[in-house]
Design a protein around this motif. Sequence first.
Motif, PDB file in Angstrom:
ATOM      1  N   SER A  59       0.848  -1.196   0.000  1.00 22.97           N
ATOM      2  CA  SER A  59       0.000   0.000   0.000  1.00 22.97           C
ATOM      3  C   SER A  59       0.882   1.245   0.000  1.00 22.97           C
ATOM      4  N   ARG A  60       0.512   2.237  -0.772  1.00 20.23           N
ATOM      5  CA  ARG A  60       1.299   3.469  -0.799  1.00 20.23           C
ATOM      6  C   ARG A  60       1.202   4.224   0.526  1.00 20.23           C
ATOM      7  N   ARG A  61       0.223   3.886   1.358  1.00 20.85           N
ATOM      8  CA  ARG A  61       0.088   4.595   2.630  1.00 20.85           C
ATOM      9  C   ARG A  61       0.983   4.001   3.730  1.00 20.85           C
ATOM     10  N   PHE A  62       1.687   2.904   3.428  1.00 21.80           N
ATOM     11  CA  PHE A  62       2.387   2.159   4.480  1.00 21.80           C
ATOM     12  C   PHE A  62       3.396   3.023   5.236  1.00 21.80           C
ATOM     13  N   GLN A  63       4.334   3.652   4.501  1.00 24.12           N
ATOM     14  CA  GLN A  63       5.363   4.406   5.224  1.00 24.12           C
ATOM     15  C   GLN A  63       4.776   5.657   5.873  1.00 24.12           C
ATOM     16  N   PHE A  64       3.787   6.253   5.220  1.00 26.41           N
ATOM     17  CA  PHE A  64       3.131   7.415   5.831  1.00 26.41           C
ATOM     18  C   PHE A  64       2.559   7.031   7.200  1.00 26.41           C
ATOM     19  N   ALA A  65       1.904   5.863   7.244  1.00 21.42           N
ATOM     20  CA  ALA A  65       1.298   5.424   8.508  1.00 21.42           C
ATOM     21  C   ALA A  65       2.372   5.165   9.570  1.00 21.42           C
ATOM     22  N   ALA A  66       3.560   4.713   9.131  1.00 23.76           N
ATOM     23  CA  ALA A  66       4.637   4.456  10.100  1.00 23.76           C
ATOM     24  C   ALA A  66       5.248   5.764  10.603  1.00 23.76           C
ATOM     25  N   ILE A  67       5.300   6.778   9.730  1.00 24.18           N
ATOM     26  CA  ILE A  67       5.945   8.041  10.098  1.00 24.18           C
ATOM     27  C   ILE A  67       5.014   8.935  10.925  1.00 24.18           C
ATOM     28  N   LEU A  68       3.729   8.910  10.601  1.00 28.13           N
ATOM     29  CA  LEU A  68       2.797   9.892  11.174  1.00 28.13           C
ATOM     30  C   LEU A  68       2.843   9.966  12.709  1.00 28.13           C
ATOM     31  N   PRO A  69       2.762   8.838  13.443  1.00 24.65           N
ATOM     32  CA  PRO A  69       2.778   8.961  14.906  1.00 24.65           C
ATOM     33  C   PRO A  69       4.046   9.667  15.419  1.00 24.65           C
ATOM     34  N   ASN A  70       5.197   9.348  14.815  1.00 23.24           N
ATOM     35  CA  ASN A  70       6.435  10.001  15.265  1.00 23.24           C
ATOM     36  C   ASN A  70       6.465  11.478  14.866  1.00 23.24           C
ATOM     37  N   GLN A  71       5.871  11.776  13.720  1.00 22.68           N
ATOM     38  CA  GLN A  71       5.812  13.176  13.299  1.00 22.68           C
ATOM     39  C   GLN A  71       5.004  13.983  14.327  1.00 22.68           C
ATOM     40  N   ILE A  72       3.888  13.415  14.759  1.00 18.75           N
ATOM     41  CA  ILE A  72       3.055  14.110  15.759  1.00 18.75           C
ATOM     42  C   ILE A  72       3.840  14.279  17.057  1.00 18.75           C
ATOM     43  N   ILE A  73       4.532  13.206  17.478  1.00 21.56           N
ATOM     44  CA  ILE A  73       5.293  13.276  18.736  1.00 21.56           C
ATOM     45  C   ILE A  73       6.387  14.347  18.637  1.00 21.56           C
ATOM     46  N   VAL A 100      13.504   8.198  27.109  1.00 18.55           N
ATOM     47  CA  VAL A 100      12.957   7.034  26.408  1.00 18.55           C
ATOM     48  C   VAL A 100      13.449   6.928  24.957  1.00 18.55           C
ATOM     49  N   TRP A 101      13.245   8.016  24.179  1.00 13.60           N
ATOM     50  CA  TRP A 101      13.437   7.898  22.728  1.00 13.60           C
ATOM     51  C   TRP A 101      14.853   7.478  22.346  1.00 13.60           C
ATOM     52  N   PHE A 102      15.848   8.150  22.896  1.00 13.24           N
ATOM     53  CA  PHE A 102      17.216   7.876  22.464  1.00 13.24           C
ATOM     54  C   PHE A 102      17.596   6.430  22.780  1.00 13.24           C
ATOM     55  N   CYS A 103      17.159   5.958  23.943  1.00 13.50           N
ATOM     56  CA  CYS A 103      17.434   4.566  24.309  1.00 13.50           C
ATOM     57  C   CYS A 103      16.662   3.622  23.372  1.00 13.50           C
ATOM     58  N   ALA A 104      15.386   3.962  23.112  1.00 16.10           N
ATOM     59  CA  ALA A 104      14.558   3.095  22.257  1.00 16.10           C
ATOM     60  C   ALA A 104      15.146   2.994  20.848  1.00 16.10           C
ATOM     61  N   VAL A 105      15.687   4.102  20.342  1.00 19.96           N
ATOM     62  CA  VAL A 105      16.270   4.068  18.991  1.00 19.96           C
ATOM     63  C   VAL A 105      17.472   3.125  18.958  1.00 19.96           C
ATOM     64  N   PHE A 106      18.284   3.134  20.015  1.00 20.74           N
ATOM     65  CA  PHE A 106      19.433   2.226  20.042  1.00 20.74           C
ATOM     66  C   PHE A 106      18.991   0.776  20.185  1.00 20.74           C
ATOM     67  N   VAL A 107      17.935   0.537  20.971  1.00 24.45           N
ATOM     68  CA  VAL A 107      17.408  -0.833  21.066  1.00 24.45           C
ATOM     69  C   VAL A 107      16.944  -1.284  19.686  1.00 24.45           C
ATOM     70  N   CYS A 117      14.547   4.274  10.586  1.00 25.97           N
ATOM     71  CA  CYS A 117      14.491   5.061   9.352  1.00 25.97           C
ATOM     72  C   CYS A 117      13.148   4.886   8.643  1.00 25.97           C
ATOM     73  N   LEU A 118      12.517   3.730   8.825  1.00 27.01           N
ATOM     74  CA  LEU A 118      11.202   3.516   8.224  1.00 27.01           C
ATOM     75  C   LEU A 118      10.183   4.519   8.764  1.00 27.01           C
ATOM     76  N   MET A 119      10.322   4.875  10.043  1.00 21.47           N
ATOM     77  CA  MET A 119       9.290   5.699  10.698  1.00 21.47           C
ATOM     78  C   MET A 119       9.797   7.079  11.104  1.00 21.47           C
ATOM     79  N   CYS A 120      10.968   7.465  10.579  1.00 18.49           N
ATOM     80  CA  CYS A 120      11.632   8.678  11.054  1.00 18.49           C
ATOM     81  C   CYS A 120      10.919   9.953  10.604  1.00 18.49           C
TER      82      CYS A 120
END
Length: 519
Positions: A59-73, A100-107, A117-120
């Motif tokens: 679906s063309r919406r796939f990456q948009f859906a992955a990015i959107l929550p992080n964009q809002i945050i 949280v975030w910096f640790c979560a990104v390394f995990v 990078c998929l959701m950045c």
Amino acid sequence: MAVQERERPEAETVGSSPARRLSVIQRGGSERHFQPTDPRIDLLRLPLAGRWLEKAVKSRRFQFAAILPNQIIFWLVIATGLIGVAVPSRNFSTAITWYVWFCAVFVMMVGAGRAWCLMCPFGGAGEWVQRRSFWQRHPISIGLHLKWPESWSRWGMLPSVGVFLAMTWGEEFLNIAGPGRPILTGLMVIFIITFAVGIFLVFDRRTFCRYLCPLTAIIGTVGSTGMVAGMRTRDREICLTCATKDCMRGSERGYPCPWYEWPGSATSNMMCGLCTECVKNCPHDNVGIFVQAPLTSVIAPLRRRLDVALAVLVFFGLVIFQQVNALGFYAPMEGTVNQFTHFSGYPNPIDYIGIIALVTGLVAAYVWGLRAVFGRERTGKAKGRVSSFAIWLAPLAYGLIPLMAADYLARQLPKFWLSSPKVIAVISDPFGYGWNLFGTAHAAIVGVQILSPEGVVISQVVLIALGTIGAVYATVRIVRRDLTKLTQHPRALTTVSAAAWTLGGAGVAALYVAMGAAT
Ligand code: SF4
Ligand code: SF4
Ligand code: SF4
């Protein structure tokens, strides 16, 4: 601002791989390049979830859906940082980013490679602006569409290493991640998004992600320990005879690979941003999302990049600097250097660069010594000859990646274990104004430390032990395959290589004990 046609086939030829001239191909590597090295588990072919997942990623919406929550945050991080209270533990921007975030990104990196990078939101914002679209395939996009010059691409990911070093120095100087004043965290995110969008409007596709993003080199190197292999082709023979190469050139179904990769030649997950455009594009349904055993992308590549090797050494130097500066002797030493150089503040650039250069130089000197002692070839025409330093540096530096990755993750643990529950409160009161949106602003867990300081140190030491085991395992595999034919003492070389990273791991663990859970 110029508006240009998007199709740029001249840049999409196989072998336009940047950093080519900075790479080391192990003997026989080019011939073996097309042997089936792909991992075997294709998530899109799993019995139950595979079909559902394939439908989702096509679906063309796939990456948009992955990015959107992080964009809002991240826009919330900007807003709360700019106008929220100046108390780091009560402000959403600082609490979510540094606890949280910096640790979560390394995990995520250690476990799954470039999943971030998929959701950045940074790359997402740049791409949305460049494409003038959130998800639809537009034939034209805006910007100057400049190509990253070939003479610059030979430096591979080293510009990103430079940006990361500069930003880390700035972050330490301003005490942004301490965390210090929330407004600085908000301004830092604004800076990165502006930098990203600006570069997306000047250069084509994800040039920013490939070369300049402050995170791309660290994600690429640390992420090579991860289990997501990225997009790989199911049958490389089909790729070799494929006339259209839609994965690289794009089609009406998708954009050309934004990262300038070709799934048909991938042997590591290092530069695949998991955007799924190639899955959508391939007319032969020949691209899958593969998972692999941990460390495969560290061990498997036959072409090793010197820019990656140098990045690993510098990153190792940087994290050692961050450990050393938490020790008692550092502040008086820094005071002396500050006095001598008439610099006020922390860290003094001379300390900063000096310690990173010292660690980098020590590792390079060790490789040099190893080559000097063991480096006489035992077979073939080159018998008795010593092969080049680069041939030795690249594989041994790749072997260090698991320890370097574990060190970065361990460095993030104190903030996570000691302060992450505070995020539960700031979710209800993001600006620190006394709100209680979800009833969690005064939850009892908010003041809890998940681990005691002693527990934090133990978790760091355990992680470093795992990283050391990973480094030794990877190094032994790499040395046996790539270096033992270059020496007359293969067993001794393997033993010494493994012992060196074991000693390195012990040193790193000792530093964590001495730091005593310092954040
Ligand atoms: S390379 Fe940087 S900007 Fe691009 S997607 Fe990854 S983290 Fe985001
Ligand atoms: S379009 Fe498909 S078959 Fe053709 S080169 Fe790309 S991945 Fe291979
Ligand atoms: S198009 Fe495919 S190979 Fe290129 S970055 Fe996206 S997922 Fe990776």
